[in-house]
Design a protein around this motif. Structure first.
Motif, PDB file in Angstrom:
ATOM      1  N   ARG A  74       0.825  -1.204   0.000  1.00  0.00           N
ATOM      2  CA  ARG A  74       0.000   0.000   0.000  1.00  0.00           C
ATOM      3  C   ARG A  74       0.861   1.256   0.000  1.00  0.00           C
ATOM      4  N   THR A  75       2.168   1.080  -0.145  1.00  0.00           N
ATOM      5  CA  THR A  75       3.071   2.224  -0.183  1.00  0.00           C
ATOM      6  C   THR A  75       3.478   2.485  -1.626  1.00  0.00           C
ATOM      7  N   PHE A  76       3.131   3.611  -2.143  1.00  0.00           N
ATOM      8  CA  PHE A  76       3.449   3.987  -3.528  1.00  0.00           C
ATOM      9  C   PHE A  76       3.103   2.874  -4.538  1.00  0.00           C
ATOM     10  N   PRO A  77       1.865   2.366  -4.507  1.00  0.00           N
ATOM     11  CA  PRO A  77       1.540   1.299  -5.465  1.00  0.00           C
ATOM     12  C   PRO A  77       1.665   1.757  -6.924  1.00  0.00           C
ATOM     13  N   GLU A  78       1.714   3.060  -7.136  1.00  0.00           N
ATOM     14  CA  GLU A  78       1.818   3.565  -8.507  1.00  0.00           C
ATOM     15  C   GLU A  78       3.271   3.864  -8.893  1.00  0.00           C
ATOM     16  N   ASN A  79       4.207   3.392  -8.067  1.00  0.00           N
ATOM     17  CA  ASN A  79       5.617   3.636  -8.364  1.00  0.00           C
ATOM     18  C   ASN A  79       6.278   2.344  -8.852  1.00  0.00           C
ATOM     19  N   ILE A  80       6.996   2.446  -9.974  1.00  0.00           N
ATOM     20  CA  ILE A  80       7.556   1.221 -10.572  1.00  0.00           C
ATOM     21  C   ILE A  80       8.588   0.531  -9.672  1.00  0.00           C
ATOM     22  N   TYR A  81       9.196   1.256  -8.766  1.00  0.00           N
ATOM     23  CA  TYR A  81      10.186   0.620  -7.888  1.00  0.00           C
ATOM     24  C   TYR A  81       9.531  -0.047  -6.681  1.00  0.00           C
ATOM     25  N   PHE A  82       8.258   0.237  -6.471  1.00  0.00           N
ATOM     26  CA  PHE A  82       7.578  -0.329  -5.301  1.00  0.00           C
ATOM     27  C   PHE A  82       6.528  -1.367  -5.641  1.00  0.00           C
ATOM     28  N   ASN A  83       6.033  -1.353  -6.885  1.00  0.00           N
ATOM     29  CA  ASN A  83       4.938  -2.284  -7.176  1.00  0.00           C
ATOM     30  C   ASN A  83       5.401  -3.536  -7.904  1.00  0.00           C
ATOM     31  N   LYS A  84       6.682  -3.819  -7.803  1.00  0.00           N
ATOM     32  CA  LYS A  84       7.206  -5.026  -8.454  1.00  0.00           C
ATOM     33  C   LYS A  84       6.749  -6.284  -7.725  1.00  0.00           C
ATOM     34  N   SER A  85       6.500  -7.312  -8.482  1.00  0.00           N
ATOM     35  CA  SER A  85       6.181  -8.577  -7.835  1.00  0.00           C
ATOM     36  C   SER A  85       7.485  -9.199  -7.332  1.00  0.00           C
ATOM     37  N   GLU A  86       7.368 -10.124  -6.436  1.00  0.00           N
ATOM     38  CA  GLU A  86       8.527 -10.767  -5.802  1.00  0.00           C
ATOM     39  C   GLU A  86       9.561 -11.270  -6.815  1.00  0.00           C
ATOM     40  N   GLU A  87       9.044 -11.838  -7.921  1.00  0.00           N
ATOM     41  CA  GLU A  87       9.931 -12.531  -8.856  1.00  0.00           C
ATOM     42  C   GLU A  87      10.663 -11.582  -9.813  1.00  0.00           C
ATOM     43  N   SER A  88      10.062 -10.428 -10.081  1.00  0.00           N
ATOM     44  CA  SER A  88      10.634  -9.604 -11.148  1.00  0.00           C
ATOM     45  C   SER A  88      12.009  -9.058 -10.758  1.00  0.00           C
ATOM     46  N   GLU A  89      12.778  -8.782 -11.788  1.00  0.00           N
ATOM     47  CA  GLU A  89      14.151  -8.340 -11.552  1.00  0.00           C
ATOM     48  C   GLU A  89      14.220  -6.831 -11.344  1.00  0.00           C
TER      49      GLU A  89
END
Lengths: 210, 339
Positions: free
Chosen positions: B117-132
């Motif tokens: 729920r923290t910066f869900p619209e930010n690409i550095y924060f909304n990454k899924s666990e697996e993504s690099e």
């Protein structure tokens, strides 16, 4: 800005009156208070809704029979330490939705605490609804429907299990509140201009279950 | 700099997705001016940072900080002016890594709930666990757990997630983030985040009193509309304008906050109110006022951060720390007496 409510319409027919109510949402952090509001006001759902700091304010109207009920919605922060700010928001509120998460028993306990506080400190005639949110996760439930229902009956609360995600019972809970609120002259606000765009006025009479 | 290329991007230079109603034309205009400012400041700060004597607190450094620290130097300068470097020396060894080991499970659970729920619209924060690529969610978790276990009186307060999150986006270093967060919570700000939120409640009263004294018409108007101040100011103070004002403006404010202390927050608040006095007074309804304030913080007055930062030191007039603290004392006493 022109249309006004009230009986002064030239052709003499009774126009829908407009009532304005202050509604506050209370409940533990992350139970879905903001999501319920977002679903109700904008018809949207975000899987990850940002945590609310302080409070947020939104408006939405519903139609009940010949009355337009305008809700001023105060969505509050759920974390325990923000509690000291809460009275500011529920003071003068005519309605409250106390929200818990059906998958989390602790949040139900916290909801009960909120109900008690409202009964003690809010306006004596406040209409309180209890909403068991995240009903779409019923397979993970830890609060039984019957348990919450019994508690609500005992305390004369409106009660529904809701899901901001699927929209289940979201409009319905607001509509149930709107129906229960006294639409006497005191709450009619003739000075409020009917400005459709500013109010995001959508009549949510899709319900019809009542 | 990354900034120049971000102009047409859907994401800003800090990874935030621009909102649907983002005003690209206004932003283009702002950037066309601001890039020149950035170029000049970059040159100036290169020479400051290259000085063999290192950084030294002075009035000229203060003036340069008010004009903005370039992104690439922010971490270093913030650590210096906030006193974090000195503070760190008081502790032996690597306290940070030790603190990241979860001992308080309830604390960790609370923080975990807020991560997505923290910066869900930010690409550095909304990454899924697996993504690099960088995944600041994990780092944010460690920083907040470490701080909550380090300062048990405060633990974790919602709002700290945004502050630590933005610190991570700037410093890209969780240890620096930890120390800067510590300086903010313990030295720079009053008691905002503890369980009683005493300092926050005081500062909310102080800002409404300052408005009453300086802009009595605005104050009277807001009470006529029964608009409680905390509705807007809670978030201003708790999030230090992050999630409120444009990111670049927030970071410019933080430059001064780290160097000059919490009175900067009052300068910002008073400036916003002063610049938009007429609009606020024109609102006839509570609802209009709420919409008006939402519009203000997205509008040009705060977007043109260079001008806005100049204004915060001019528009509200004199505001000394001594007077501010006196007022805080009085307000706090009054509040406790009311109880």
């Amino acid at each position: 800005m022109a249309n006004r409510s009230g009986p002064q319409r030239p052709n003499g027919t009774a126009q829908a009156k407009i009532c304005q109510f202050k509604l506050v949402l209370l409940g533990e952090s992350a139970v879905g208070k903001s999501s319920l509001v977002l679903r109700f006001v904008k018809g949207q759902f975000h899987e990850f809704q940002e945590s609310t700091i302080g409070a947020a304010f939104l408006t939405q109207t519903v139609c009940v029979d010949d009355t337009t009920v305008k809700f001023e919605i105060w969505d509050t922060a759920g974390q325990e330490r923000y509690h000291s700010l809460a009275p500011m928001y529920y003071r003068g509120a005519q309605a409250a939705i106390v929200v818990y998460d059906v998958t989390n028993q602790d949040t139900f306990g916290r909801a009960k605490t909120w109900v008690k506080e409202l009964q003690r400190q809010a306006s004596p005639n406040i209409v309180i609804a209890l909403a068991g949110n995240k009903a779409d996760l019923a397979n993970k439930r830890s609060v039984e429907l019957e348990e919450a229902q019994a508690y609500a009956e005992e305390n004369q609360l409106l009660f529904m299990e809701t899901s901001a995600k699927t929209a289940k019972n979201v409009n319905e809970v607001f509509l149930a509140i709107a129906k229960k609120l006294p639409k006497n002259d005191q709450n009619v606000n003739p000075s409020v201009p009917v400005n459709i765009t500013a109010w995001l006025t959508i009549c949510v009479l899709r319900a019809g279950h009542f | 700099m990354a900034m120049a290329t971000s102009r047409i991007s859907k994401y800003d230079e800090y990874g935030f997705e621009r909102p649907e109603d983002f005003d690209y034309a206004l932003y283009e205009d702002f950037m066309s001016q601001y890039l020149k400012v950035l170029a000049l400041r970059s040159k100036k700060w290169s020479s400051i940072m290259a000085s063999p004597k290192g950084l030294k607190k002075s009035s000229s450094l203060k003036a340069d900080i008010r004009k903005g620290i370039p992104l690439e130097h922010r971490e270093k300068v913030w650590l210096f002016v906030s006193g974090a470097n000195e503070e760190r020396k008081k502790y032996r060894g690597d306290i940070y890594s030790d603190l990241t080991i979860v001992e308080d499970r309830d604390l960790a659970d609370t923080i975990r709930t807020d991560l997505p729920r923290t910066f869900p619209e930010n690409i550095y924060f909304n990454k899924s666990e697996e993504s690099e690529g960088p995944n600041f969610q994990k780092q944010l978790f460690r920083v907040l757990v470490a701080y909550g276990q380090h300062n048990r009186k405060v633990g974790y307060c919602q709002g700290m997630n945004y502050i630590a999150g933005l610190l991570l986006l700037v410093t890209k270093n969780e240890e620096s983030t930890f120390w800067l967060l510590k300086m903010l919570v313990e030295k720079i700000l009053p008691d905002y985040y503890s369980r009683t939120m005493d300092g926050l409640l005081t500062d909310i009263d102080v800002i409404s009193e300052l408005v009453r004294l300086r802009y009595p018409d605005v104050s009277a108007h807001m009470s006529n509309l029964s608009f409680p101040w905390p509705v807007i100011t809670t978030k201003w103070f708790i999030c230090l304008f992050c999630e409120v004002l444009p990111t670049e403006t927030v970071l410019r404010i933080w430059d001064c906050l780290f160097n000059e202390g919490s009175k900067v927050l009052f300068r910002v608040a008073l400036t916003i109110i002063s610049l938009h006095r007429a609009e606020i007074l024109a609102c006839e309804q509570f609802v209009d006022l709420s919409e008006c304030l939402k519009g203000i913080i997205k509008g040009p007055s705060t977007l043109y951060c260079h001008k806005f930062l100049e204004q915060i030191f001019k528009v509200p007039g004199k505001l000394s720390l001594k007077d501010l603290n006196k007022m805080r004392n009085n307000m706090s006493k009054t509040r406790h007496m009311r109880k």
